[in-house]
Design a protein around this motif. Structure first.
Motif, PDB file in Angstrom:
ATOM      1  N   SER A  35      10.368   7.715   0.558  1.00  0.00           N
ATOM      2  CA  SER A  35      10.076   6.866  -0.587  1.00  0.00           C
ATOM      3  C   SER A  35      10.721   7.418  -1.856  1.00  0.00           C
ATOM      4  O   SER A  35      11.273   6.671  -2.660  1.00  0.00           O
ATOM      5  CB  SER A  35       8.565   6.737  -0.771  1.00  0.00           C
ATOM      6  N   GLY A  36      10.656   8.729  -2.019  1.00  0.00           N
ATOM      7  CA  GLY A  36      11.279   9.364  -3.183  1.00  0.00           C
ATOM      8  C   GLY A  36      12.788   9.207  -3.182  1.00  0.00           C
ATOM      9  O   GLY A  36      13.392   8.903  -4.217  1.00  0.00           O
ATOM     10  N   LEU A  37      13.402   9.393  -2.026  1.00  0.00           N
ATOM     11  CA  LEU A  37      14.854   9.227  -1.931  1.00  0.00           C
ATOM     12  C   LEU A  37      15.259   7.779  -2.185  1.00  0.00           C
ATOM     13  O   LEU A  37      16.275   7.511  -2.831  1.00  0.00           O
ATOM     14  CB  LEU A  37      15.352   9.685  -0.559  1.00  0.00           C
ATOM     15  N   GLY A  85       9.667   0.413  -6.091  1.00  0.00           N
ATOM     16  CA  GLY A  85       8.439   0.631  -5.345  1.00  0.00           C
ATOM     17  C   GLY A  85       7.579   1.625  -6.104  1.00  0.00           C
ATOM     18  O   GLY A  85       7.891   1.983  -7.254  1.00  0.00           O
ATOM     19  N   PRO A  86       6.514   2.121  -5.484  1.00  0.00           N
ATOM     20  CA  PRO A  86       5.612   3.043  -6.178  1.00  0.00           C
ATOM     21  C   PRO A  86       6.300   4.334  -6.651  1.00  0.00           C
ATOM     22  O   PRO A  86       6.021   4.813  -7.752  1.00  0.00           O
ATOM     23  CB  PRO A  86       4.534   3.355  -5.144  1.00  0.00           C
ATOM     24  N   SER A  87       7.190   4.886  -5.853  1.00  0.00           N
ATOM     25  CA  SER A  87       7.884   6.115  -6.267  1.00  0.00           C
ATOM     26  C   SER A  87       8.843   5.848  -7.417  1.00  0.00           C
ATOM     27  O   SER A  87       8.990   6.665  -8.330  1.00  0.00           O
ATOM     28  CB  SER A  87       8.622   6.743  -5.090  1.00  0.00           C
ATOM     29  N   TYR A  88       9.513   4.718  -7.370  1.00  0.00           N
ATOM     30  CA  TYR A  88      10.393   4.304  -8.468  1.00  0.00           C
ATOM     31  C   TYR A  88       9.578   4.192  -9.756  1.00  0.00           C
ATOM     32  O   TYR A  88       9.988   4.704 -10.805  1.00  0.00           O
ATOM     33  CB  TYR A  88      11.041   2.965  -8.111  1.00  0.00           C
ATOM     34  N   ASP A  89       8.435   3.519  -9.671  1.00  0.00           N
ATOM     35  CA  ASP A  89       7.574   3.352 -10.847  1.00  0.00           C
ATOM     36  C   ASP A  89       7.125   4.705 -11.403  1.00  0.00           C
ATOM     37  O   ASP A  89       7.102   4.902 -12.618  1.00  0.00           O
ATOM     38  CB  ASP A  89       6.352   2.512 -10.508  1.00  0.00           C
ATOM     39  N   ALA A  90       6.769   5.622 -10.513  1.00  0.00           N
ATOM     40  CA  ALA A  90       6.329   6.952 -10.948  1.00  0.00           C
ATOM     41  C   ALA A  90       7.461   7.694 -11.651  1.00  0.00           C
ATOM     42  O   ALA A  90       7.243   8.318 -12.704  1.00  0.00           O
ATOM     43  CB  ALA A  90       5.816   7.751  -9.757  1.00  0.00           C
ATOM     44  N   LEU A  91       8.668   7.626 -11.077  1.00  0.00           N
ATOM     45  CA  LEU A  91       9.820   8.276 -11.716  1.00  0.00           C
ATOM     46  C   LEU A  91      10.124   7.653 -13.073  1.00  0.00           C
ATOM     47  O   LEU A  91      10.373   8.359 -14.051  1.00  0.00           O
ATOM     48  CB  LEU A  91      11.059   8.160 -10.826  1.00  0.00           C
ATOM     49  N   LEU A  92      10.112   6.338 -13.122  1.00  0.00           N
ATOM     50  CA  LEU A  92      10.384   5.638 -14.371  1.00  0.00           C
ATOM     51  C   LEU A  92       9.387   6.066 -15.447  1.00  0.00           C
ATOM     52  O   LEU A  92       9.774   6.378 -16.580  1.00  0.00           O
ATOM     53  CB  LEU A  92      10.301   4.125 -14.147  1.00  0.00           C
ATOM     54  N   SER A 100      12.533   3.940 -21.278  1.00  0.00           N
ATOM     55  CA  SER A 100      12.381   3.277 -19.985  1.00  0.00           C
ATOM     56  C   SER A 100      13.605   2.430 -19.651  1.00  0.00           C
ATOM     57  O   SER A 100      14.003   2.345 -18.484  1.00  0.00           O
ATOM     58  CB  SER A 100      11.105   2.438 -19.935  1.00  0.00           C
ATOM     59  N   LYS A 101      14.236   1.822 -20.648  1.00  0.00           N
ATOM     60  CA  LYS A 101      15.464   1.062 -20.406  1.00  0.00           C
ATOM     61  C   LYS A 101      16.575   1.987 -19.912  1.00  0.00           C
ATOM     62  O   LYS A 101      17.300   1.648 -18.979  1.00  0.00           O
ATOM     63  CB  LYS A 101      15.900   0.332 -21.672  1.00  0.00           C
ATOM     64  N   THR A 102      16.691   3.142 -20.527  1.00  0.00           N
ATOM     65  CA  THR A 102      17.703   4.116 -20.117  1.00  0.00           C
ATOM     66  C   THR A 102      17.451   4.596 -18.694  1.00  0.00           C
ATOM     67  O   THR A 102      18.366   4.618 -17.859  1.00  0.00           O
ATOM     68  CB  THR A 102      17.707   5.322 -21.081  1.00  0.00           C
ATOM     69  N   VAL A 103      16.228   4.961 -18.414  1.00  0.00           N
ATOM     70  CA  VAL A 103      15.877   5.463 -17.079  1.00  0.00           C
ATOM     71  C   VAL A 103      16.086   4.378 -16.032  1.00  0.00           C
ATOM     72  O   VAL A 103      16.632   4.634 -14.955  1.00  0.00           O
ATOM     73  CB  VAL A 103      14.429   6.001 -17.045  1.00  0.00           C
ATOM     74  N   ARG A 104      15.673   3.170 -16.341  1.00  0.00           N
ATOM     75  CA  ARG A 104      15.828   2.051 -15.395  1.00  0.00           C
ATOM     76  C   ARG A 104      17.308   1.827 -15.075  1.00  0.00           C
ATOM     77  O   ARG A 104      17.681   1.635 -13.914  1.00  0.00           O
ATOM     78  CB  ARG A 104      15.196   0.786 -15.952  1.00  0.00           C
ATOM     79  N   GLN A 105      18.156   1.876 -16.085  1.00  0.00           N
ATOM     80  CA  GLN A 105      19.597   1.702 -15.857  1.00  0.00           C
ATOM     81  C   GLN A 105      20.137   2.783 -14.928  1.00  0.00           C
ATOM     82  O   GLN A 105      20.917   2.503 -14.025  1.00  0.00           O
ATOM     83  CB  GLN A 105      20.369   1.765 -17.175  1.00  0.00           C
ATOM     84  N   THR A 110       0.841  -1.188   0.000  1.00  0.00           N
ATOM     85  CA  THR A 110       0.000   0.000   0.000  1.00  0.00           C
ATOM     86  C   THR A 110       0.880   1.244   0.000  1.00  0.00           C
ATOM     87  O   THR A 110       1.851   1.322   0.742  1.00  0.00           O
ATOM     88  CB  THR A 110      -0.964  -0.020   1.210  1.00  0.00           C
ATOM     89  N   PRO A 111       0.580   2.241  -0.809  1.00  0.00           N
ATOM     90  CA  PRO A 111       1.405   3.448  -0.872  1.00  0.00           C
ATOM     91  C   PRO A 111       1.435   4.240   0.433  1.00  0.00           C
ATOM     92  O   PRO A 111       2.448   4.801   0.772  1.00  0.00           O
ATOM     93  CB  PRO A 111       0.759   4.272  -1.985  1.00  0.00           C
ATOM     94  N   ILE A 112       0.328   4.282   1.158  1.00  0.00           N
ATOM     95  CA  ILE A 112       0.300   4.992   2.438  1.00  0.00           C
ATOM     96  C   ILE A 112       0.353   3.945   3.542  1.00  0.00           C
ATOM     97  O   ILE A 112      -0.549   3.125   3.658  1.00  0.00           O
ATOM     98  CB  ILE A 112      -0.965   5.863   2.586  1.00  0.00           C
ATOM     99  N   PRO A 113       1.427   3.960   4.338  1.00  0.00           N
ATOM    100  CA  PRO A 113       1.550   2.952   5.396  1.00  0.00           C
ATOM    101  C   PRO A 113       0.389   2.999   6.379  1.00  0.00           C
ATOM    102  O   PRO A 113      -0.108   4.069   6.740  1.00  0.00           O
ATOM    103  CB  PRO A 113       2.861   3.327   6.092  1.00  0.00           C
ATOM    104  N   ASP A 114      -0.042   1.827   6.810  1.00  0.00           N
ATOM    105  CA  ASP A 114      -1.155   1.721   7.746  1.00  0.00           C
ATOM    106  C   ASP A 114      -0.801   2.222   9.139  1.00  0.00           C
ATOM    107  O   ASP A 114      -1.683   2.562   9.918  1.00  0.00           O
ATOM    108  CB  ASP A 114      -1.638   0.272   7.845  1.00  0.00           C
ATOM    109  N   ASP A 115       0.494   2.281   9.457  1.00  0.00           N
ATOM    110  CA  ASP A 115       0.902   2.631  10.809  1.00  0.00           C
ATOM    111  C   ASP A 115       1.233   4.116  11.000  1.00  0.00           C
ATOM    112  O   ASP A 115       1.836   4.493  12.000  1.00  0.00           O
ATOM    113  CB  ASP A 115       2.091   1.780  11.238  1.00  0.00           C
ATOM    114  N   LEU A 116       0.809   4.970  10.064  1.00  0.00           N
ATOM    115  CA  LEU A 116       1.037   6.406  10.232  1.00  0.00           C
ATOM    116  C   LEU A 116       0.227   6.925  11.418  1.00  0.00           C
ATOM    117  O   LEU A 116      -0.907   6.497  11.626  1.00  0.00           O
ATOM    118  CB  LEU A 116       0.616   7.188   8.987  1.00  0.00           C
ATOM    119  N   PRO A 117       0.803   7.868  12.184  1.00  0.00           N
ATOM    120  CA  PRO A 117       0.026   8.424  13.288  1.00  0.00           C
ATOM    121  C   PRO A 117      -1.180   9.205  12.780  1.00  0.00           C
ATOM    122  O   PRO A 117      -1.160   9.759  11.694  1.00  0.00           O
ATOM    123  CB  PRO A 117       1.009   9.366  13.989  1.00  0.00           C
ATOM    124  N   SER A 118      -2.221   9.217  13.570  1.00  0.00           N
ATOM    125  CA  SER A 118      -3.412   9.963  13.177  1.00  0.00           C
ATOM    126  C   SER A 118      -3.336  11.373  13.734  1.00  0.00           C
ATOM    127  O   SER A 118      -2.593  11.664  14.654  1.00  0.00           O
ATOM    128  CB  SER A 118      -4.678   9.263  13.667  1.00  0.00           C
TER     129      SER A 118
END
Length: 87
Positions: free
Chosen positions: A33-35, A43-50, A70-75, A1-9
């Motif tokens: 996640s971005g870093l 992960g989801p951020s990697y996929d978004a950047l790719l 996408s091959k270039t970016v993935r490398q 899940t992109p938003i962790p379930d254990d985040l404080p409310s």
């Protein structure tokens, strides 16, 4: 899940239209996640950047196809050099 379930409310007193997720904690998780994506962790951020960087390279005609872009970016992402360069 992109938003962790254990985040404080969080709830703002007197605000009936508020989310239940602590936005500061959410921003921290998003930054981490971005870093991680820039360091090559998949992960989801990697996929978004790719996706977005591949589209940009193709649109700017730096790569002839989305597949080659996408091959270039993935490398580059997988090398971990992107995060190293930012530091």
């Amino acid at each position: 899940t992109p938003i962790p379930d254990d985040l404080p409310s969080s709830k703002i007193e007197g605000d009936e239209i508020t989310g239940t997720v602590d936005t500061v904690a959410l921003a921290k998780v998003a930054a981490e996640s971005g870093l991680a994506a820039l360091a090559g962790r998949v992960g989801p951020s990697y996929d978004a950047l790719l996706y977005i960087v591949s589209l940009c390279l193709w649109h700017l005609q730096r790569e002839p196809t989305l597949v080659s872009a996408s091959k270039t970016v993935r490398q580059i992402l997988d090398s971990g050099k992107v995060l190293a360069r930012l530091h």
